[in-house]
Design a protein around this motif. Sequence first.
Motif, PDB file in Angstrom:
ATOM      1  N   LEU A 118      12.926  27.887  19.971  1.00 12.87           N
ATOM      2  CA  LEU A 118      12.707  26.655  20.712  1.00 12.87           C
ATOM      3  C   LEU A 118      13.771  25.632  20.325  1.00 12.87           C
ATOM      4  O   LEU A 118      13.921  25.291  19.153  1.00 12.87           O
ATOM      5  N   CYS A 119      14.501  25.146  21.337  1.00 12.46           N
ATOM      6  CA  CYS A 119      15.631  24.253  21.107  1.00 12.46           C
ATOM      7  C   CYS A 119      15.261  22.794  21.359  1.00 12.46           C
ATOM      8  O   CYS A 119      14.572  22.475  22.328  1.00 12.46           O
ATOM      9  N   ILE A 120      15.741  21.932  20.477  1.00 15.57           N
ATOM     10  CA  ILE A 120      15.626  20.497  20.664  1.00 15.57           C
ATOM     11  C   ILE A 120      16.962  19.868  20.310  1.00 15.57           C
ATOM     12  O   ILE A 120      17.753  20.442  19.552  1.00 15.57           O
ATOM     13  N   GLY A 121      17.241  18.680  20.869  1.00 15.64           N
ATOM     14  CA  GLY A 121      18.506  18.021  20.560  1.00 15.64           C
ATOM     15  C   GLY A 121      18.644  16.699  21.284  1.00 15.64           C
ATOM     16  O   GLY A 121      18.078  16.518  22.365  1.00 15.64           O
ATOM     17  N   GLU A 122      19.404  15.812  20.669  1.00 14.07           N
ATOM     18  CA  GLU A 122      19.593  14.479  21.241  1.00 14.07           C
ATOM     19  C   GLU A 122      20.968  14.361  21.891  1.00 14.07           C
ATOM     20  O   GLU A 122      21.900  15.105  21.553  1.00 14.07           O
ATOM     21  N   THR A 123      21.097  13.430  22.830  1.00  8.68           N
ATOM     22  CA  THR A 123      22.386  13.145  23.447  1.00  8.68           C
ATOM     23  C   THR A 123      23.177  12.205  22.541  1.00  8.68           C
ATOM     24  O   THR A 123      22.652  11.624  21.586  1.00  8.68           O
ATOM     25  N   LEU A 124      24.458  12.040  22.868  1.00  8.30           N
ATOM     26  CA  LEU A 124      25.292  11.130  22.089  1.00  8.30           C
ATOM     27  C   LEU A 124      24.775   9.700  22.193  1.00  8.30           C
ATOM     28  O   LEU A 124      24.738   8.965  21.196  1.00  8.30           O
ATOM     29  N   ILE A 155      12.741  27.207  15.257  1.00  3.34           N
ATOM     30  CA  ILE A 155      13.211  25.946  15.820  1.00  3.34           C
ATOM     31  C   ILE A 155      14.726  25.864  15.670  1.00  3.34           C
ATOM     32  O   ILE A 155      15.266  26.098  14.577  1.00  3.34           O
ATOM     33  N   ALA A 156      15.412  25.535  16.760  1.00  3.53           N
ATOM     34  CA  ALA A 156      16.864  25.373  16.728  1.00  3.53           C
ATOM     35  C   ALA A 156      17.216  23.928  17.079  1.00  3.53           C
ATOM     36  O   ALA A 156      16.897  23.451  18.168  1.00  3.53           O
ATOM     37  N   TYR A 157      17.856  23.258  16.123  1.00  6.11           N
ATOM     38  CA  TYR A 157      18.360  21.908  16.387  1.00  6.11           C
ATOM     39  C   TYR A 157      19.772  22.014  16.924  1.00  6.11           C
ATOM     40  O   TYR A 157      20.676  22.495  16.242  1.00  6.11           O
ATOM     41  N   GLY A 213      19.970  29.256   9.264  1.00  5.82           N
ATOM     42  CA  GLY A 213      20.820  30.068  10.117  1.00  5.82           C
ATOM     43  C   GLY A 213      21.372  29.246  11.259  1.00  5.82           C
ATOM     44  O   GLY A 213      21.322  28.011  11.245  1.00  5.82           O
ATOM     45  N   GLY A 214      21.904  29.938  12.258  1.00  3.53           N
ATOM     46  CA  GLY A 214      22.529  29.240  13.371  1.00  3.53           C
ATOM     47  C   GLY A 214      22.211  29.879  14.699  1.00  3.53           C
ATOM     48  O   GLY A 214      21.978  31.091  14.790  1.00  3.53           O
TER      49      GLY A 214
END
Length: 236
Positions: A118-124, A155-157, A213-214
């Motif tokens: 499950l991927c999460i991430g913020e914009t610039l 979880i993948a940041y 990990g990545g």
Amino acid sequence: MPKKIAAGNWKMNGTRASLPDAMAIAATPAGDCAVVLCPPATLLSQMGTEGLALGGQYCHPNASGTHTGDISAPMLADAGATYCITGHSERRADHGESDADVCAQTEAAWSAGLVAILCIGETLAQREAGETLAVLTAQLNGSLPNGATAENTVIAYEPVWAIGTGKVASPDQVAEVHDALRAQVGPEMSLLYGGSVKAGNAAELFALENVNGGLVGGASLKAADFAPIITALAAS
């Protein structure tokens, strides 16, 4: 201890001519790391080889039905997948997938016996506004179903501003996020970093306490590029 995972997301890249690279990736000594490739669905059934786990890049929330062009979690499992990426920022942006959509996809992956990445991430803009942790917490709360465990979820940041741009979050930035995620999901769930991971920065990233990990994009397409990343993780 969380499982160490080197996952490659091939996105919309790869044909049968790419299969030798997958075999070479599978042959890379990985120690106690799991190596996962998420190729286009067209290659899943052809890519099975010892030492390599396979994953889908997306699954529809329904197991079957009138959804032309989509693919279900049972179909991915039938083709040999044991993982499935959910919530990637490119899916969220290109296809308008909401946190609720990602939550339903993650539950569908579980129902088919797949481990969700499950991927999460913020914009610039969100990072520059100081909203990173608030944004990620909201995404995780909205996207992660009840019943998540270290066995069914990773979880993948992936900071949106670092995906495919050549920019990489600094070790301090990655550590801040991963430490916060660890506090939210507990001690056993694997936490991956994604965003222009390559051989030159992998060891530094994997040395961080809560980076297990990545989730690697472009650098996972060729064994010559992905193998050093796997080696760095195995040595961490």
